[in-house]
Design a protein around this motif. Structure first.
Motif: not given
Length: 65
Positions: A23-33, A40-41
């Motif tokens: 409902e919030s319109g948010r999506k997930q994203m995945q990073l490889s670090l 650090f982040i």
């Protein structure tokens, strides 16, 4: 006794298939670090008091202007 008819077809059950957007319109994203990059982040986000996702977005926006 009579057998019940199946109501749904396709994926085999109601609600199958792709999930709807939240409902919030948010999506997930995945990073490889590397682990040291993740640490650090997370530490920099904690210093600013922002959640990691918001911190990363603010950094990207600042860099891409």
């Amino acid at each position: 006794m009579a057998e019940e008819e199946k109501k749904y077809t396709g994926y085999g059950y109601h609600g199958g298939g792709r999930k709807k957007m939240s409902e919030s319109g948010r999506k997930q994203m995945q990073l490889s670090l590397q682990q040291d990059e993740i640490d650090f982040i997370k530490s920099k986000a904690a210093e600013t008091g922002l959640p990691v996702s918001r911190f990363v977005m603010e950094c990207v926006k600042a860099q891409c202007r």
